[in-house]
Write a protein that holds these residues in place. Sequence first.
Motif, PDB file in Angstrom:
ATOM      1  N   MET A  34       9.239 -12.064  50.079  1.00 40.50           N
ATOM      2  CA  MET A  34       8.814 -10.982  49.163  1.00 40.50           C
ATOM      3  C   MET A  34      10.015 -10.408  48.431  1.00 40.50           C
ATOM      4  O   MET A  34      11.117 -10.376  48.986  1.00 40.50           O
ATOM      5  CB  MET A  34       8.160  -9.844  49.956  1.00 40.50           C
ATOM      6  N   PRO A  60       6.999  -4.067  52.403  1.00 40.99           N
ATOM      7  CA  PRO A  60       5.829  -3.184  52.262  1.00 40.99           C
ATOM      8  C   PRO A  60       6.210  -1.708  52.202  1.00 40.99           C
ATOM      9  O   PRO A  60       5.612  -0.940  51.444  1.00 40.99           O
ATOM     10  CB  PRO A  60       4.974  -3.508  53.490  1.00 40.99           C
ATOM     11  N   CYS A 112       1.626 -11.085  50.569  1.00 45.01           N
ATOM     12  CA  CYS A 112       1.051 -10.487  51.792  1.00 45.01           C
ATOM     13  C   CYS A 112      -0.091 -11.379  52.301  1.00 45.01           C
ATOM     14  O   CYS A 112      -1.003 -11.717  51.558  1.00 45.01           O
ATOM     15  CB  CYS A 112       0.534  -9.087  51.497  1.00 45.01           C
ATOM     16  N   ALA A 113       0.003 -11.747  53.585  1.00 47.60           N
ATOM     17  CA  ALA A 113      -0.978 -12.676  54.159  1.00 47.60           C
ATOM     18  C   ALA A 113      -2.139 -11.949  54.839  1.00 47.60           C
ATOM     19  O   ALA A 113      -2.955 -12.592  55.501  1.00 47.60           O
ATOM     20  CB  ALA A 113      -0.273 -13.586  55.156  1.00 47.60           C
ATOM     21  N   SER A 114      -2.199 -10.631  54.675  1.00 46.79           N
ATOM     22  CA  SER A 114      -3.258  -9.823  55.305  1.00 46.79           C
ATOM     23  C   SER A 114      -3.371 -10.096  56.805  1.00 46.79           C
ATOM     24  O   SER A 114      -4.471 -10.188  57.340  1.00 46.79           O
ATOM     25  CB  SER A 114      -4.619 -10.091  54.636  1.00 46.79           C
ATOM     26  N   CYS A 115      -2.217 -10.219  57.459  1.00 48.18           N
ATOM     27  CA  CYS A 115      -2.254 -10.531  58.898  1.00 48.18           C
ATOM     28  C   CYS A 115      -2.466  -9.280  59.753  1.00 48.18           C
ATOM     29  O   CYS A 115      -2.770  -9.372  60.925  1.00 48.18           O
ATOM     30  CB  CYS A 115      -0.961 -11.222  59.310  1.00 48.18           C
ATOM     31  N   TYR A 116      -2.254  -8.120  59.199  1.00 51.42           N
ATOM     32  CA  TYR A 116      -2.457  -6.820  59.856  1.00 51.42           C
ATOM     33  C   TYR A 116      -1.439  -6.496  60.942  1.00 51.42           C
ATOM     34  O   TYR A 116      -1.632  -5.558  61.709  1.00 51.42           O
ATOM     35  CB  TYR A 116      -3.900  -6.678  60.389  1.00 51.42           C
ATOM     36  N   THR A 117      -0.346  -7.260  61.040  1.00 54.00           N
ATOM     37  CA  THR A 117       0.691  -6.915  62.033  1.00 54.00           C
ATOM     38  C   THR A 117       1.243  -5.521  61.729  1.00 54.00           C
ATOM     39  O   THR A 117       1.413  -4.692  62.625  1.00 54.00           O
ATOM     40  CB  THR A 117       1.845  -7.950  61.991  1.00 54.00           C
ATOM     41  N   CYS A 118       1.537  -5.288  60.433  1.00 54.90           N
ATOM     42  CA  CYS A 118       2.124  -3.995  60.038  1.00 54.90           C
ATOM     43  C   CYS A 118       1.181  -2.839  60.363  1.00 54.90           C
ATOM     44  O   CYS A 118       1.584  -1.831  60.954  1.00 54.90           O
ATOM     45  CB  CYS A 118       2.461  -4.010  58.547  1.00 54.90           C
ATOM     46  N   ILE A 175      -2.134  -1.366  55.160  1.00 51.91           N
ATOM     47  CA  ILE A 175      -1.247  -1.961  54.145  1.00 51.91           C
ATOM     48  C   ILE A 175      -1.880  -3.200  53.465  1.00 51.91           C
ATOM     49  O   ILE A 175      -1.839  -3.306  52.240  1.00 51.91           O
ATOM     50  CB  ILE A 175       0.140  -2.269  54.755  1.00 51.91           C
ATOM     51  N   PRO A 176      -2.488  -4.136  54.204  1.00 43.88           N
ATOM     52  CA  PRO A 176      -3.101  -5.278  53.506  1.00 43.88           C
ATOM     53  C   PRO A 176      -4.196  -4.866  52.523  1.00 43.88           C
ATOM     54  O   PRO A 176      -4.311  -5.443  51.442  1.00 43.88           O
ATOM     55  CB  PRO A 176      -3.688  -6.146  54.624  1.00 43.88           C
ATOM     56  N   CYS A 231       7.005  -7.443  59.380  1.00 48.56           N
ATOM     57  CA  CYS A 231       6.356  -8.385  58.458  1.00 48.56           C
ATOM     58  C   CYS A 231       7.028  -9.767  58.510  1.00 48.56           C
ATOM     59  O   CYS A 231       8.186  -9.906  58.160  1.00 48.56           O
ATOM     60  CB  CYS A 231       6.409  -7.819  57.038  1.00 48.56           C
ATOM     61  N   HIS A 232       6.260 -10.763  58.926  1.00 43.87           N
ATOM     62  CA  HIS A 232       6.807 -12.123  59.037  1.00 43.87           C
ATOM     63  C   HIS A 232       6.941 -12.800  57.671  1.00 43.87           C
ATOM     64  O   HIS A 232       7.568 -13.845  57.553  1.00 43.87           O
ATOM     65  CB  HIS A 232       5.926 -12.982  59.950  1.00 43.87           C
ATOM     66  N   ALA A 233       6.339 -12.201  56.632  1.00 46.46           N
ATOM     67  CA  ALA A 233       6.429 -12.798  55.286  1.00 46.46           C
ATOM     68  C   ALA A 233       7.469 -12.083  54.430  1.00 46.46           C
ATOM     69  O   ALA A 233       7.645 -12.413  53.261  1.00 46.46           O
ATOM     70  CB  ALA A 233       5.066 -12.750  54.603  1.00 46.46           C
TER      71      ALA A 233
HETATM   72  S1  SF4 Z   1      -0.325  -7.650  56.406  1.00 43.39           S
HETATM   73 FE1  SF4 Z   1       1.609  -6.525  56.643  1.00 43.39          FE
HETATM   74  S2  SF4 Z   1       2.817  -7.749  58.106  1.00 43.39           S
HETATM   75 FE2  SF4 Z   1       1.171  -9.065  57.327  1.00 43.39          FE
HETATM   76  S3  SF4 Z   1       2.054 -10.136  55.567  1.00 43.39           S
HETATM   77 FE3  SF4 Z   1       1.046  -8.310  54.744  1.00 43.39          FE
HETATM   78  S4  SF4 Z   1       2.648  -6.744  54.670  1.00 43.39           S
HETATM   79 FE4  SF4 Z   1       3.405  -8.387  56.006  1.00 43.39          FE
END
Ligand code: SF4
Length: 196
Positions: free
Chosen positions: A50, A54, A78-84, A94-95, A44-46
């Motif tokens: 936090m 997560p 959470c930026a909802s980037c979906y990396t996780c 997770i998002p 998670c880049h954010a």
């Molecule tokens: S979607 Fe996952 S990786 Fe992206 S900001 Fe949210 S918790 Fe972090």
Amino acid sequence: MEQTHANVVKNQNVDSSFLEEVKKTEAGKKILDCIQCGVCAGSCHARFAMDYGPMQIIKMAQLGLKEDVLSSSTIWICASCYTCTSRCPRGIDIPLLMSSLKNMAIENNVPAKIPAKPKFHKAFTEIVGKYGRMHEPQLQVRLMNKTSPKVLFNNASLGLKMWRKGKVKMMPPKLQGKAQVKTIFRSALRKEEKKE
Ligand code: SF4
Ligand code: SF4
């Protein structure tokens, strides 16, 4: 200071119905599949912004730490980037889970640690509901009305640069399918009203 599961549990009341509440949501159905591998937190880049990662949020939800989860900055950052999710070995969304937790925080009137965040989400949704897509100048004005005039001043120079490069339009966008977007919003709002 980094919070550990042990000191979170020691200091909080446990709400045994919270896990069941989370499991009723689309993403929450898989919450017990989490093996606490930490891949999501490590990806998670954010995470730096936090209060809990997560992986911790998932463990806290499993333990019924409702107040801590719903008042965390994590669910709003959470930026909802979906990396996780793209790396999660158990395919946990997770998002989407964070979005459900945000909704629960609003429904339960839990004040956000970053008060501007829910207001930002509300302003964002209002504009997309009205025009079918984002219109940044109106977002700034609505956010200013909901928070403080500082919002406009803080972003004025960036907004001007974007406008000069043609990245921001003064007039709201004209979008095909605007009526369909409005219908989707109305239907979602009706479902929310029925829940209340
Ligand atoms: S979607 Fe996952 S990786 Fe992206 S900001 Fe949210 S918790 Fe972090
Ligand atoms: S990556 Fe998936 S399984 Fe691993 S801790 Fe995060 S949510 Fe749980």
